[in-house]
Scaffold this motif. Sequence first.
Motif, PDB file in Angstrom:
ATOM      1  N   ARG A 180       0.809  -1.218   0.000  1.00 37.49           N
ATOM      2  CA  ARG A 180       0.000   0.000   0.000  1.00 37.49           C
ATOM      3  C   ARG A 180       0.845   1.272   0.000  1.00 37.49           C
ATOM      4  NH1 ARG A 180      -3.635  -3.545   2.715  1.00 37.49           N
ATOM      5  NH2 ARG A 180      -2.668  -3.259   4.759  1.00 37.49           N
ATOM      6  N   ILE A 181       2.118   1.184   0.366  1.00 39.20           N
ATOM      7  CA  ILE A 181       3.042   2.311   0.244  1.00 39.20           C
ATOM      8  C   ILE A 181       4.341   1.785  -0.361  1.00 39.20           C
ATOM      9  CG2 ILE A 181       2.048   3.594   2.184  1.00 39.20           C
ATOM     10  CD1 ILE A 181       4.427   2.710   3.871  1.00 39.20           C
ATOM     11  N   GLY A 182       5.163   2.710  -0.851  1.00 38.08           N
ATOM     12  CA  GLY A 182       6.401   2.311  -1.490  1.00 38.08           C
ATOM     13  C   GLY A 182       7.621   2.589  -0.641  1.00 38.08           C
ATOM     14  N   ALA A 183       8.788   2.245  -1.165  1.00 38.01           N
ATOM     15  CA  ALA A 183      10.047   2.422  -0.442  1.00 38.01           C
ATOM     16  C   ALA A 183      10.322   3.886  -0.140  1.00 38.01           C
ATOM     17  CB  ALA A 183      11.191   1.816  -1.254  1.00 38.01           C
ATOM     18  N   GLU A 184       9.876   4.798  -1.017  1.00 34.63           N
ATOM     19  CA  GLU A 184      10.118   6.225  -0.807  1.00 34.63           C
ATOM     20  C   GLU A 184       9.423   6.707   0.467  1.00 34.63           C
ATOM     21  OE1 GLU A 184       9.200  10.539  -2.969  1.00 34.63           O
ATOM     22  OE2 GLU A 184       8.980   8.656  -4.098  1.00 34.63           O
ATOM     23  N   GLU A 185       8.184   6.277   0.667  1.00 32.76           N
ATOM     24  CA  GLU A 185       7.458   6.680   1.881  1.00 32.76           C
ATOM     25  C   GLU A 185       8.112   6.104   3.128  1.00 32.76           C
ATOM     26  OE1 GLU A 185       4.166   6.564  -1.321  1.00 32.76           O
ATOM     27  OE2 GLU A 185       6.072   5.564  -0.893  1.00 32.76           O
ATOM     28  N   VAL A 186       8.550   4.853   3.052  1.00 32.38           N
ATOM     29  CA  VAL A 186       9.213   4.240   4.201  1.00 32.38           C
ATOM     30  C   VAL A 186      10.488   4.988   4.542  1.00 32.38           C
ATOM     31  CG1 VAL A 186      10.346   2.153   5.056  1.00 32.38           C
ATOM     32  CG2 VAL A 186       8.216   1.970   3.765  1.00 32.38           C
ATOM     33  N   ALA A 187      11.277   5.335   3.536  1.00 35.18           N
ATOM     34  CA  ALA A 187      12.526   6.066   3.770  1.00 35.18           C
ATOM     35  C   ALA A 187      12.267   7.437   4.370  1.00 35.18           C
ATOM     36  CB  ALA A 187      13.294   6.194   2.453  1.00 35.18           C
ATOM     37  N   GLU A 188      11.217   8.100   3.925  1.00 30.67           N
ATOM     38  CA  GLU A 188      10.880   9.417   4.456  1.00 30.67           C
ATOM     39  C   GLU A 188      10.471   9.330   5.922  1.00 30.67           C
ATOM     40  OE1 GLU A 188       7.763  13.085   3.486  1.00 30.67           O
ATOM     41  OE2 GLU A 188       8.160  11.544   1.962  1.00 30.67           O
ATOM     42  N   ALA A 189       9.682   8.319   6.261  1.00 27.24           N
ATOM     43  CA  ALA A 189       9.287   8.128   7.661  1.00 27.24           C
ATOM     44  C   ALA A 189      10.494   7.781   8.520  1.00 27.24           C
ATOM     45  CB  ALA A 189       8.233   7.023   7.753  1.00 27.24           C
ATOM     46  N   GLU A 190      11.364   6.932   7.998  1.00 30.96           N
ATOM     47  CA  GLU A 190      12.575   6.551   8.724  1.00 30.96           C
ATOM     48  C   GLU A 190      13.423   7.776   9.049  1.00 30.96           C
ATOM     49  OE1 GLU A 190      16.732   4.539   7.363  1.00 30.96           O
ATOM     50  OE2 GLU A 190      14.917   3.456   6.808  1.00 30.96           O
ATOM     51  N   ALA A 191      13.545   8.701   8.104  1.00 31.73           N
ATOM     52  CA  ALA A 191      14.368   9.892   8.299  1.00 31.73           C
ATOM     53  C   ALA A 191      13.761  10.863   9.306  1.00 31.73           C
ATOM     54  CB  ALA A 191      14.581  10.594   6.961  1.00 31.73           C
ATOM     55  N   GLY A 192      12.441  10.831   9.463  1.00 36.18           N
ATOM     56  CA  GLY A 192      11.797  11.811  10.324  1.00 36.18           C
ATOM     57  C   GLY A 192      11.396  11.317  11.696  1.00 36.18           C
ATOM     58  N   MET A 193      11.646  10.031  11.984  1.00 34.62           N
ATOM     59  CA  MET A 193      11.120   9.484  13.229  1.00 34.62           C
ATOM     60  C   MET A 193      11.953   9.876  14.450  1.00 34.62           C
ATOM     61  SD  MET A 193      10.136   5.539  14.169  1.00 34.62           S
ATOM     62  CE  MET A 193      11.815   5.085  14.588  1.00 34.62           C
ATOM     63  N   SER A 194      13.266   9.759  14.376  1.00 37.89           N
ATOM     64  CA  SER A 194      14.132  10.015  15.536  1.00 37.89           C
ATOM     65  C   SER A 194      14.818  11.357  15.360  1.00 37.89           C
ATOM     66  CB  SER A 194      15.160   8.883  15.686  1.00 37.89           C
ATOM     67  OG  SER A 194      14.518   7.634  15.821  1.00 37.89           O
ATOM     68  N   ARG A 195      14.166  12.417  15.836  1.00 41.01           N
ATOM     69  CA  ARG A 195      14.626  13.779  15.545  1.00 41.01           C
ATOM     70  C   ARG A 195      15.504  14.381  16.639  1.00 41.01           C
ATOM     71  NH1 ARG A 195      11.561  17.953  14.998  1.00 41.01           N
ATOM     72  NH2 ARG A 195       9.990  17.277  16.511  1.00 41.01           N
ATOM     73  N   SER A 196      15.722  13.666  17.715  1.00 34.48           N
ATOM     74  CA  SER A 196      16.518  14.242  18.793  1.00 34.48           C
ATOM     75  C   SER A 196      17.079  13.132  19.656  1.00 34.48           C
ATOM     76  CB  SER A 196      15.668  15.192  19.654  1.00 34.48           C
ATOM     77  OG  SER A 196      14.819  14.450  20.531  1.00 34.48           O
ATOM     78  N   GLN A 197      17.884  13.525  20.616  1.00 34.07           N
ATOM     79  CA  GLN A 197      18.333  12.589  21.637  1.00 34.07           C
ATOM     80  C   GLN A 197      17.134  12.100  22.445  1.00 34.07           C
ATOM     81  OE1 GLN A 197      20.868  15.276  23.722  1.00 34.07           O
ATOM     82  NE2 GLN A 197      22.576  15.058  22.305  1.00 34.07           N
TER      83      GLN A 197
END
Length: 579
Positions: A180-197
């Motif tokens: 239902r989603i592609g690799a691009e969406e997964v990569a974008e979520a991965e990049a935005g999930m852990s934004r700080s210590q």
Amino acid sequence: MTITNGEAASLRSQQWFGAEGKTGFMHRSWMRSEGLPDDTFRGRPVIGIASSWSELTSCNIHLRALAEHVKRGIWQAGGVPFEFPTTSAGEPLVRPTAMLLRNLIAMDLEETLRANPLDGVVLLAGCDKTTPAYLMGAASVDIPALLLTGGPMLNGRYRGTDIGSGTSVWRFTEEYRAGRIGAEEVAEAEAGMSRSQGHCMTMGTASSMASVAEVMGMQLPGSAALPAADSRRATLAHVAGRRIVEMVAEDLRPSKVLTREAFENGVRANAALGGSTNVVIHLLALARRVGVPLELDDFDTLVRDIPTIVDLMPSGRFLMEEFERAGGVGAFVSTLGPLLHESAFTVTGSTLGENYADAQAWDREVIRTLDNPVKPAGSGIAVLRGNLAPRGAVIKQAAAAPELMTHRGRALVWDSLQDYLRDADDLSLDVTPDDILVVRNVGPRGYPGMPEVGNLPLPRSILQAGVTDMVRISDARMSGTSYGTVILHVVPEAAAGGPLAFVRTGDIIEVDVPNRRLHLEVSDEELAARAVGWSPVVVPGSDRGWTKLYVEHVVQADEGCDLDFLQGASGAAVGPQAF
């Protein structure tokens, strides 16, 4: 603070630094190499700062900087700080599982505290296993101890929405497997999930343990929910440094805080938080370290009148930033009120009720009132029993599908996680939504270490059909960030010869959560016949080192998965130096 001559003489550290002759000479002279002035050794309280900092434990990466603020507070209060490292374990990287190392970290801390001239200790922890490990080790030695967790990360971000660590990982990866989603969406979520210590900002195990530890009185008020990136956490660290020096003067040790009332508060708080099933194992282990009677059934019976009032992922909508802004643990405790033991003593020197007497909730969408809960009373952790789990199994009701709370289905059985993951992606797998997925040999001995794999990813064909939940049963744990109708911690585990070892594909299993029943529709005689000639799986790496010690001595989940020879407090006494 001012230490009197009598108090100075009673300090544990004076057995080292106050000694006469060559013993005292050795202790003092070697420490002078660190640039310490003479009065360091003249009756000042010596405070350890135990740090689980490691670049391999990303959740705890900021604890080294936090330790500097603790040191300032200790010096200001008249103490002498010494920071020291212990073994660390981060959930994202450690294989086969960080849980394999929890008891090792506890042992590391215990032996370090006992062997060194320390009068008290501040415990800097954060990622899932470091917090319970530090509480276990410090409670065993029973010198004044104060926990300071590192705080949660800032909220994750994805295309204008908040995403939560762990919880959103499962969601995105399942959506990807379903096509239902592609690799691009997964990569974008991965990049935005852990934004700080910081640790997970969902109400996973790290946030659950931090919040429960504060409710139990081992953290200063406000410590659990404040984000790691918030400058006020550095202020808390400074204040913690001052407070531990006072605790030494007051002889305020963990045994005075970790009472039966404190544990009941922890159990009930975890239910009201919608907290992690891992808290069950950690509190059972901690209670056995301090000799407090606490049983698996307490996590069911003590919460029958407790609603879930915190609307956080994975059981709800929000994240720890919103929880803190809504008033955090203080607002949470004041909302629960008499449902907790408000007279329980805490590290502040005051009671739980006194600590939060003026606390208010600022957002009743996040911290609900008792008459408007996220989940009704009795929807917390349930303990199931039956011929499949004679000593119990647990399910987090708040994260499960209501329609699956009573269910009867065909068992599909796998002997290993790897076998299941291989078959789950096979579109020809014979599976229906009514089946019950069973994976064994993932318990404390069988994996080893009891990994967080109980929330099995659903078979690809099931996902593609739009099904989002199935009943899953294992002797494993699951991440506190996970969700689903997942029955965990089956005891005895398969590797210990429990009935789970003898389930076969095609057997019928009945799940009846309202009546706390988990039943395999196979006769006792048939199970006994299946057990003839059985032998446990060979655990990889169990022939040497820590894994060998762990597999030979770990107790089952209903007793906390501690090592059998570590149960019971050891005390702080140590033999004289043989100079």
